[in-house]
Design a protein around this motif. Structure first.
Motif, PDB file in Angstrom:
ATOM      1  N   GLU A  76       1.553  -1.570  -3.591  1.00 13.89           N
ATOM      2  CA  GLU A  76       1.351  -0.776  -2.393  1.00 13.89           C
ATOM      3  C   GLU A  76       1.692   0.703  -2.616  1.00 13.89           C
ATOM      4  O   GLU A  76       1.068   1.591  -2.038  1.00 13.89           O
ATOM      5  CB  GLU A  76       2.199  -1.314  -1.242  1.00 13.89           C
ATOM      6  CG  GLU A  76       1.796  -2.698  -0.779  1.00 13.89           C
ATOM      7  CD  GLU A  76       0.343  -2.738  -0.372  1.00 13.89           C
ATOM      8  OE1 GLU A  76      -0.047  -1.970   0.515  1.00 13.89           O
ATOM      9  OE2 GLU A  76      -0.427  -3.522  -0.983  1.00 13.89           O
ATOM     10  N   LEU A  77       2.656   0.973  -3.475  1.00 12.99           N
ATOM     11  CA  LEU A  77       3.098   2.350  -3.696  1.00 12.99           C
ATOM     12  C   LEU A  77       2.306   3.080  -4.773  1.00 12.99           C
ATOM     13  O   LEU A  77       2.324   4.310  -4.826  1.00 12.99           O
ATOM     14  CB  LEU A  77       4.587   2.367  -4.078  1.00 12.99           C
ATOM     15  CG  LEU A  77       5.557   1.909  -2.981  1.00 12.99           C
ATOM     16  CD1 LEU A  77       6.977   1.860  -3.515  1.00 12.99           C
ATOM     17  CD2 LEU A  77       5.475   2.834  -1.767  1.00 12.99           C
ATOM     18  N   SER A  78       1.613   2.361  -5.618  1.00 13.29           N
ATOM     19  CA  SER A  78       0.924   2.992  -6.743  1.00 13.29           C
ATOM     20  C   SER A  78      -0.259   3.848  -6.252  1.00 13.29           C
ATOM     21  O   SER A  78      -1.018   3.429  -5.374  1.00 13.29           O
ATOM     22  CB  SER A  78       0.419   1.921  -7.709  1.00 13.29           C
ATOM     23  OG  SER A  78      -0.339   2.515  -8.740  1.00 13.29           O
ATOM     24  N   VAL A  79      -0.376   5.049  -6.819  1.00 18.45           N
ATOM     25  CA  VAL A  79      -1.525   5.902  -6.495  1.00 18.45           C
ATOM     26  C   VAL A  79      -2.720   5.545  -7.369  1.00 18.45           C
ATOM     27  O   VAL A  79      -3.840   5.986  -7.101  1.00 18.45           O
ATOM     28  CB  VAL A  79      -1.170   7.392  -6.680  1.00 18.45           C
ATOM     29  CG1 VAL A  79      -0.102   7.814  -5.689  1.00 18.45           C
ATOM     30  CG2 VAL A  79      -0.723   7.669  -8.113  1.00 18.45           C
ATOM     31  N   ASP A  80      -2.493   4.776  -8.425  1.00 17.01           N
ATOM     32  CA  ASP A  80      -3.587   4.311  -9.266  1.00 17.01           C
ATOM     33  C   ASP A  80      -4.139   3.007  -8.700  1.00 17.01           C
ATOM     34  O   ASP A  80      -3.542   2.355  -7.834  1.00 17.01           O
ATOM     35  CB  ASP A  80      -3.092   4.088 -10.701  1.00 17.01           C
ATOM     36  CG  ASP A  80      -2.800   5.395 -11.413  1.00 17.01           C
ATOM     37  OD1 ASP A  80      -3.494   6.388 -11.102  1.00 17.01           O
ATOM     38  OD2 ASP A  80      -1.902   5.418 -12.262  1.00 17.01           O
ATOM     39  N   LEU A  81      -5.311   2.665  -9.227  1.00 20.37           N
ATOM     40  CA  LEU A  81      -5.987   1.450  -8.773  1.00 20.37           C
ATOM     41  C   LEU A  81      -5.516   0.294  -9.663  1.00 20.37           C
ATOM     42  O   LEU A  81      -6.142  -0.044 -10.674  1.00 20.37           O
ATOM     43  CB  LEU A  81      -7.498   1.628  -8.860  1.00 20.37           C
ATOM     44  CG  LEU A  81      -8.069   2.838  -8.106  1.00 20.37           C
ATOM     45  CD1 LEU A  81      -9.542   3.038  -8.413  1.00 20.37           C
ATOM     46  CD2 LEU A  81      -7.851   2.679  -6.619  1.00 20.37           C
ATOM     47  N   VAL A  82      -4.399  -0.350  -9.278  1.00 19.29           N
ATOM     48  CA  VAL A  82      -3.825  -1.440 -10.073  1.00 19.29           C
ATOM     49  C   VAL A  82      -4.264  -2.769  -9.488  1.00 19.29           C
ATOM     50  O   VAL A  82      -4.641  -2.874  -8.310  1.00 19.29           O
ATOM     51  CB  VAL A  82      -2.294  -1.337 -10.120  1.00 19.29           C
ATOM     52  CG1 VAL A  82      -1.869  -0.052 -10.801  1.00 19.29           C
ATOM     53  CG2 VAL A  82      -1.707  -1.401  -8.713  1.00 19.29           C
TER      54      VAL A  82
END
Length: 422
Positions: A15-21
């Protein structure tokens, strides 16, 4: 609605990642993805999880995506590739993938990133470079970028080619790979001799654009001219533009020679004009002197003598034409008025013969004198003149005639002294 798996530690990370994980299964579906996918593509997470991920891939990229996915599923190591994903509004975003497979769990772990802006910037840069290359290669001028050579060569003022357009390659008759990376002294050593390298050094030293025309000698004893523009790009790089101005220099020389010839011609013409002016002045002085002599001769040929108070004598010598009669009238009439002469004696002793025109002129003089109150006496009439006057007629009674001048004078004096009427 918040799912339970979103509350674990991995969910918080997603939820916190700015990348598309995310995690994808070998069955071609996403198993778990972060919130950044919704922000990037606009699709809901449920929609992305419910459909095969290949449904969102650009049709032109699907075959390559399948090949890269198969490689990732094979577990041969991490796989990096790019493709395009469709957004909710129908547009596409460029996605860069880095993935690794877990064979035991039959899943692939991935970290992806939206590189659309970077891709567009790269495409714009490529397009700009292509336009730049087309512009410099299409230029009629020579263009190159030079960098100060490293080490001792640079200290000696040597430069290396880092860019060159088609015109420069054509001038040197070399392919591009035979120029780029080579030194100026190696490609064109004569440029140092004529001062081009000094221009490069001056531009780098001052940090300002340098403009100068330089003449190059040719083996046949001639020369050609190049106009240089050197623009500093950095502490060690300069952009150089050179244009062949030989035709303009030749034209300039021809114009200079033509101007010199014109000045010489103008100087010669001025001297001739001065000489002509002096000749004209001399001619005018001669003409004035001639007119003065003519007037003197006319005065001498038509003298007016005041023989007695009230008596004028005008001896006439030579022929009497219209101009001569006008002169006699112009001289006689003012004298009649000035002296209040009662008699004017025209002595024709010096006139050998007269014709009809002469008689007409004499009559005009007589009539004009009569209008001023003076009577004309004509003396010295020869037999030839008398015969002509008789033949043409019209002169009888117009004036008194005498054979000798003294007779006419005696008559006029006796009348003036006696106070008799004319």
């Amino acid at each position: 609605m918040t799912q339970s798996w979103q509350l674990d530690e991995l969910g918080r990370f997603f939820e916190l990642s700015v990348d598309l994980v995310g995690i994808a299964g070998f069955d071609g579906h996403f198993k778990r993805i972060g919130q950044a996918w919704e922000r990037t593509l606009g699709h809901s997470r449920e929609e992305l999880l419910s459909r095969p991920f290949l449904d969102f891939v650009h049709p032109d990229d699907r075959e390559r995506t399948l090949a890269e996915s198969a490689q990732a599923f094979a577990g041969t190591g991490s796989v990096t590739f790019t493709n395009r994903y469709r957004c909710r509004d129908g547009s596409y975003r460029w996605i860069e993938w880095n993935s690794s497979a877990n064979q035991e769990a039959q899943v692939v772990y991935f970290v992806a990133r939206d590189i659309t802006d970077r891709r567009r910037a790269e495409e714009a840069l490529i397009a700009a470079e292509a336009r730049f290359r087309a512009a410099i290669d299409g230029s009629l001028d020579v263009f190159c970028v030079l960098r100060r050579a490293p080490g001792e060569r640079g200290a000696d003022g040597d430069f290396e080619f880092t860019e060159a357009n088609a015109k420069l390659l054509e001038m040197f008759a070399r392919p591009r790979e035979a120029v780029i990376g080579r030194s100026v002294d190696e490609i064109t050593p004569e440029t140092r001799q004529v001062g081009v390298v000094a221009l490069l050094e001056r531009a780098l030293r001052t940090g300002e654009r340098v403009l100068e025309a330089i003449e190059f000698p040719t083996p046949d004893g001639g020369s050609f001219w190049l106009h240089y523009q050197v623009v500093p790009l950095s502490d060690d790089d300069v952009a150089v533009t050179a244009r062949d101005i030989t035709p303009f220099k030749r034209l300039e020389g021809e114009l200079r020679e033509a101007l010199q010839r014109r000045e010489a011609y103008a100087e010669e013409l001025g001297a001739k004009n001065l000489l002509l002016a002096e000749e004209n002045a001399e001619r005018e002085r001669a003409e004035a002197l001639l007119r003065q002599q003519q007037e003197t001769m006319l005065d001498m040929s038509t003298p007016i003598i005041q023989a007695w108070e009230g008596v004028l004598v005008l001896p006439v010598i030579g022929s009497v034409d219209t101009a001569r009669a006008a002169q006699i009238m112009e001289r006689l009439l003012p004298e009649i008025v000035r002296t209040q002469a009662r008699y004017a004696v025209l002595d024709l002793t010096g006139v050998s013969a007269v014709d009809a025109a002469t008689v007409s002129h004499l009559l005009a003089v007589v009539r004009a004198a009569s209008l001023l109150g003076s009577r004309c006496l004509v003396s010295g009439i020869s037999p030839a003149i008398a015969r002509t006057m008789t033949e043409i007629g019209g002169a009888e009674g117009a004036f008194m005639t005498f054979g000798l001048l003294q007779n006419a004078l005696r008559y006029a004096l006796s009348r003036c002294q006696g106070g008799g009427a004319g």
